[in-house]
Scaffold this motif. Structure first.
Motif, PDB file in Angstrom:
ATOM      1  N   ALA A 133       0.853  -1.198   0.000  1.00 52.74           N
ATOM      2  CA  ALA A 133       0.000   0.000   0.000  1.00 52.74           C
ATOM      3  C   ALA A 133       0.884   1.240   0.000  1.00 52.74           C
ATOM      4  O   ALA A 133       1.148   1.850   1.040  1.00 52.74           O
ATOM      5  N   GLY A 134       1.368   1.613  -1.167  1.00 52.61           N
ATOM      6  CA  GLY A 134       2.320   2.691  -1.307  1.00 52.61           C
ATOM      7  C   GLY A 134       3.714   2.213  -0.934  1.00 52.61           C
ATOM      8  O   GLY A 134       3.879   1.180  -0.279  1.00 52.61           O
ATOM      9  N   SER A 135       4.735   2.952  -1.361  1.00 51.88           N
ATOM     10  CA  SER A 135       6.093   2.554  -0.982  1.00 51.88           C
ATOM     11  C   SER A 135       6.308   2.702   0.521  1.00 51.88           C
ATOM     12  O   SER A 135       7.167   2.029   1.107  1.00 51.88           O
ATOM     13  N   THR A 136       5.501   3.554   1.176  1.00 47.64           N
ATOM     14  CA  THR A 136       5.584   3.654   2.633  1.00 47.64           C
ATOM     15  C   THR A 136       5.136   2.350   3.301  1.00 47.64           C
ATOM     16  O   THR A 136       5.598   2.019   4.392  1.00 47.64           O
ATOM     17  N   GLY A 137       4.231   1.628   2.659  1.00 53.78           N
ATOM     18  CA  GLY A 137       3.832   0.323   3.171  1.00 53.78           C
ATOM     19  C   GLY A 137       5.007  -0.639   3.177  1.00 53.78           C
ATOM     20  O   GLY A 137       5.207  -1.399   4.139  1.00 53.78           O
ATOM     21  N   SER A 167      15.616  14.303   5.750  1.00 56.55           N
ATOM     22  CA  SER A 167      15.171  13.345   4.754  1.00 56.55           C
ATOM     23  C   SER A 167      13.709  12.995   5.018  1.00 56.55           C
ATOM     24  O   SER A 167      13.039  13.657   5.809  1.00 56.55           O
ATOM     25  N   PHE A 168      13.210  11.960   4.389  1.00 55.03           N
ATOM     26  CA  PHE A 168      11.791  11.620   4.399  1.00 55.03           C
ATOM     27  C   PHE A 168      11.307  11.367   5.830  1.00 55.03           C
ATOM     28  O   PHE A 168      11.842  10.501   6.531  1.00 55.03           O
ATOM     29  N   VAL A 169      10.281  12.106   6.255  1.00 49.02           N
ATOM     30  CA  VAL A 169       9.847  12.054   7.648  1.00 49.02           C
ATOM     31  C   VAL A 169       9.276  10.694   8.051  1.00 49.02           C
ATOM     32  O   VAL A 169       9.293  10.342   9.239  1.00 49.02           O
ATOM     33  N   VAL A 170       8.798   9.906   7.115  1.00 47.61           N
ATOM     34  CA  VAL A 170       8.196   8.618   7.465  1.00 47.61           C
ATOM     35  C   VAL A 170       9.244   7.626   7.958  1.00 47.61           C
ATOM     36  O   VAL A 170       8.920   6.671   8.667  1.00 47.61           O
ATOM     37  N   TYR A 171      10.527   7.841   7.621  1.00 43.92           N
ATOM     38  CA  TYR A 171      11.565   6.944   8.138  1.00 43.92           C
ATOM     39  C   TYR A 171      11.522   6.917   9.671  1.00 43.92           C
ATOM     40  O   TYR A 171      11.548   5.847  10.283  1.00 43.92           O
ATOM     41  N   ALA A 172      11.473   8.089  10.272  1.00 46.09           N
ATOM     42  CA  ALA A 172      11.453   8.159  11.739  1.00 46.09           C
ATOM     43  C   ALA A 172      10.200   7.485  12.295  1.00 46.09           C
ATOM     44  O   ALA A 172      10.265   6.755  13.295  1.00 46.09           O
ATOM     45  N   MET A 173       9.056   7.712  11.671  1.00 48.58           N
ATOM     46  CA  MET A 173       7.817   7.112  12.155  1.00 48.58           C
ATOM     47  C   MET A 173       7.873   5.595  12.098  1.00 48.58           C
ATOM     48  O   MET A 173       7.510   4.903  13.059  1.00 48.58           O
ATOM     49  N   ALA A 174       8.336   5.059  10.965  1.00 52.51           N
ATOM     50  CA  ALA A 174       8.369   3.605  10.791  1.00 52.51           C
ATOM     51  C   ALA A 174       9.361   2.951  11.741  1.00 52.51           C
ATOM     52  O   ALA A 174       9.102   1.878  12.292  1.00 52.51           O
ATOM     53  N   VAL A 175      10.502   3.592  11.951  1.00 52.80           N
ATOM     54  CA  VAL A 175      11.518   3.035  12.843  1.00 52.80           C
ATOM     55  C   VAL A 175      11.056   3.096  14.291  1.00 52.80           C
ATOM     56  O   VAL A 175      11.117   2.107  15.036  1.00 52.80           O
ATOM     57  N   HIS A 176      10.590   4.246  14.727  1.00 51.31           N
ATOM     58  CA  HIS A 176      10.203   4.406  16.133  1.00 51.31           C
ATOM     59  C   HIS A 176       9.008   3.527  16.503  1.00 51.31           C
ATOM     60  O   HIS A 176       8.864   3.140  17.665  1.00 51.31           O
ATOM     61  N   ALA A 177       8.153   3.206  15.527  1.00 45.99           N
ATOM     62  CA  ALA A 177       7.010   2.335  15.798  1.00 45.99           C
ATOM     63  C   ALA A 177       7.445   0.941  16.227  1.00 45.99           C
ATOM     64  O   ALA A 177       6.686   0.221  16.878  1.00 45.99           O
ATOM     65  N   VAL A 224      20.159  -5.166  -0.755  1.00 44.53           N
ATOM     66  CA  VAL A 224      19.547  -3.905  -1.194  1.00 44.53           C
ATOM     67  C   VAL A 224      18.072  -4.150  -1.464  1.00 44.53           C
ATOM     68  O   VAL A 224      17.693  -5.168  -2.054  1.00 44.53           O
ATOM     69  N   VAL A 225      17.243  -3.207  -0.999  1.00 47.50           N
ATOM     70  CA  VAL A 225      15.827  -3.191  -1.357  1.00 47.50           C
ATOM     71  C   VAL A 225      15.540  -1.852  -2.022  1.00 47.50           C
ATOM     72  O   VAL A 225      15.926  -0.796  -1.500  1.00 47.50           O
ATOM     73  N   VAL A 226      14.891  -1.900  -3.163  1.00 47.78           N
ATOM     74  CA  VAL A 226      14.569  -0.698  -3.929  1.00 47.78           C
ATOM     75  C   VAL A 226      13.081  -0.404  -3.770  1.00 47.78           C
ATOM     76  O   VAL A 226      12.246  -1.301  -3.957  1.00 47.78           O
ATOM     77  N   LEU A 227      12.745   0.822  -3.407  1.00 48.09           N
ATOM     78  CA  LEU A 227      11.352   1.231  -3.276  1.00 48.09           C
ATOM     79  C   LEU A 227      10.933   2.057  -4.483  1.00 48.09           C
ATOM     80  O   LEU A 227      11.630   2.994  -4.881  1.00 48.09           O
ATOM     81  N   ARG A 228       9.781   1.719  -5.046  1.00 45.80           N
ATOM     82  CA  ARG A 228       9.196   2.492  -6.139  1.00 45.80           C
ATOM     83  C   ARG A 228       7.707   2.713  -5.835  1.00 45.80           C
ATOM     84  O   ARG A 228       7.126   2.011  -5.008  1.00 45.80           O
ATOM     85  N   THR A 229       7.097   3.662  -6.528  1.00 46.64           N
ATOM     86  CA  THR A 229       5.690   3.976  -6.255  1.00 46.64           C
ATOM     87  C   THR A 229       4.967   4.403  -7.514  1.00 46.64           C
ATOM     88  O   THR A 229       5.588   4.864  -8.477  1.00 46.64           O
ATOM     89  N   PHE A 230       3.655   4.245  -7.487  1.00 49.73           N
ATOM     90  CA  PHE A 230       2.785   4.770  -8.552  1.00 49.73           C
ATOM     91  C   PHE A 230       2.172   6.107  -8.151  1.00 49.73           C
ATOM     92  O   PHE A 230       1.323   6.633  -8.873  1.00 49.73           O
ATOM     93  N   LEU A 234      -1.176   8.244  -9.075  1.00 50.11           N
ATOM     94  CA  LEU A 234      -2.112   7.388  -8.338  1.00 50.11           C
ATOM     95  C   LEU A 234      -1.955   7.521  -6.821  1.00 50.11           C
ATOM     96  O   LEU A 234      -2.190   6.565  -6.076  1.00 50.11           O
ATOM     97  N   ALA A 235      -1.577   8.703  -6.351  1.00 55.48           N
ATOM     98  CA  ALA A 235      -1.302   8.883  -4.922  1.00 55.48           C
ATOM     99  C   ALA A 235      -2.496   8.495  -4.047  1.00 55.48           C
ATOM    100  O   ALA A 235      -2.331   7.937  -2.962  1.00 55.48           O
ATOM    101  N   GLY A 236      -3.698   8.796  -4.496  1.00 51.87           N
ATOM    102  CA  GLY A 236      -4.884   8.513  -3.699  1.00 51.87           C
ATOM    103  C   GLY A 236      -5.231   7.035  -3.594  1.00 51.87           C
ATOM    104  O   GLY A 236      -6.056   6.657  -2.749  1.00 51.87           O
ATOM    105  N   LEU A 237      -4.616   6.197  -4.407  1.00 53.01           N
ATOM    106  CA  LEU A 237      -4.915   4.764  -4.387  1.00 53.01           C
ATOM    107  C   LEU A 237      -3.955   3.966  -3.512  1.00 53.01           C
ATOM    108  O   LEU A 237      -4.243   2.817  -3.174  1.00 53.01           O
ATOM    109  N   ARG A 238      -2.801   4.546  -3.163  1.00 50.51           N
ATOM    110  CA  ARG A 238      -1.818   3.888  -2.308  1.00 50.51           C
ATOM    111  C   ARG A 238      -1.367   2.548  -2.879  1.00 50.51           C
ATOM    112  O   ARG A 238      -1.760   1.485  -2.428  1.00 50.51           O
ATOM    113  N   VAL A 239      -0.520   2.618  -3.891  1.00 48.03           N
ATOM    114  CA  VAL A 239       0.068   1.398  -4.447  1.00 48.03           C
ATOM    115  C   VAL A 239       1.530   1.675  -4.805  1.00 48.03           C
ATOM    116  O   VAL A 239       1.847   2.609  -5.531  1.00 48.03           O
TER     117      VAL A 239
END
Length: 375
Positions: free
Chosen positions: A92-96, A118-128, A224-230, A236-241
């Protein structure tokens, strides 16, 4: 003490939330024009027409659960990138995908490393996960790869490189990434976040430099993991893929942590169709490159410092309070992102819009700059 503060987990109690753009407060259709949103790096042209048609067709089957494995989309992405299907995981999005990596590899006592600003979601995902995020200092608005390497220790499991970086728009060229990955110890996975891949590849071709060899790392068996998004070039930001490309074994572990049916059938259908609409993406990235030049010149003429971008936004240092500037700009009908929350209180991030949107923004910025000078 509040009712639940001693019941919820420590990460939930202590971590901050995502900083969304302010609500648009959309007026009625017969009232003033809608706010021009240049604050979230969205595609100003909307989704690919092919994707819209696919979405409309998929709606008829919305009573059924989606394919949990996203098989058609996974197979198509595998063929598109010339990797085995087992090396593709749709989320569900590259953030998923980012969250799954953190849930799979981190725990209290461990850490991940990235750069400041850098991207603020890194901190959220790590701290969770109860883990620690170490942020290395930047150098000249870009990544200091040596500082990131120095920050890695025996408890590090992930390194995040947003390339291009959000919010600065700066890009690390392929040779520098090669040298960096060669120095990363074997107990660490490097996450190459290429959410703005299409824009960066276009800019790199124009400047005759090499942007990314990320898929070569996968074929060589690197950690290595590569993240990509639609969400960006495909609109397609509203669809989260989005999706991750990485070692098959690691992605299989991540898949165990994934929420069931996390990518809707409508999103899957849209992404399959969008991947084929090469002409649409070509028009989007061409407009982006042309308008980045126009916006950069316009803002520089106002005396602001603009960092050259490899993405679909500009990082601009106003030399004054960015929140106040953004608030005045919003009064003129345009929304941008002030970056105080990123540790850059004098900077804004401006998404690159349509030619018409960009001219409205520049006119409003000139008006505000003139008002500031007259005080």
């Amino acid at each position: 003490m509040s009712r639940f503060s001693d019941l919820v987990s420590k990460p939930a109690r202590e971590m901050g939330g995502f900083l969304p753009a302010p609500p648009s407060n959309r007026p009625p259709a017969d009232a003033e024009p809608r706010l021009i949103r240049l604050d979230s790096n969205e595609n100003p042209f909307g989704p690919s027409p092919r994707a819209v048609k696919a979405m409309q067709s998929a709606l008829a089957s919305a009573n059924s659960y989606p394919d949990d494995d996203c098989a058609e989309l996974r197979d198509k992405l595998a063929a598109h990138h010339e990797v085995p299907t087992e090396q593709v995981l749709v989320t569900a999005g590259s953030t998923g995908m980012l969250s799954l990596l953190c849930q799979t590899m981190l725990a209290p006592g461990l850490n991940a490393v990235t750069s400041e600003r850098s991207f603020v979601v890194y901190a959220m995902a790590v701290h969770a996960t109860g883990a620690q995020l170490i942020e290395a200092p930047m150098r000249d608005d870009g990544f200091d790869l040596a500082a990131i390497l120095d920050a890695i220790n025996e408890d590090t499991r992930l390194v995040f490189l947003a390339n291009p970086n959000n919010p600065t728009g700066t890009m690390v060229e392929a040779t520098a990434v090669d040298e960096f990955i060669a120095e990363v110890p074997g107990h660490v996975v490097v996450v190459l976040d290429e959410a703005y891949y299409e824009f960066a590849a276009h800019f790199a071709a124009r400047h005759k430099v090499e942007y990314s060899r990320s898929l070569e790392y996968l074929r060589l068996g690197a950690n290595v993991v590569v993240l990509r998004t639609f969400s960006k070039a495909h609109g397609l930001a509203g669809l989260r893929v989005g999706y991750g490309l990485g070692p098959a074994e690691l992605l299989a572990y991540c898949a165990r942590m994934r929420d069931t049916f996390s990518v809707s059938s409508v999103a899957q259908a849209a992404a399959v169709a969008a991947l084929d609409d090469v002409d649409f993406v070509g028009r989007v990235v061409s407009n982006n490159a042309e308008q980045a030049q126009i916006l950069g010149v316009g803002l520089s003429e106002l005396g602001y410092r603009v960092v050259p971008t490899a993405a679909n936004f500009l990082y601009c240092d106003l030399g004054e309070d960015a929140s106040g500037f953004a608030e005045r700009l919003r009064g003129e009908g345009v929304s941008v992102r002030p970056l105080g929350g990123w540790g850059a209180p004098s900077c804004i991030r401006v998404s690159i819009g349509t030619p018409e949107q960009n001219q409205i923004f520049l006119s409003a910025a000139r008006k505000i700059a003139g008002t500031s000078l007259s005080r």
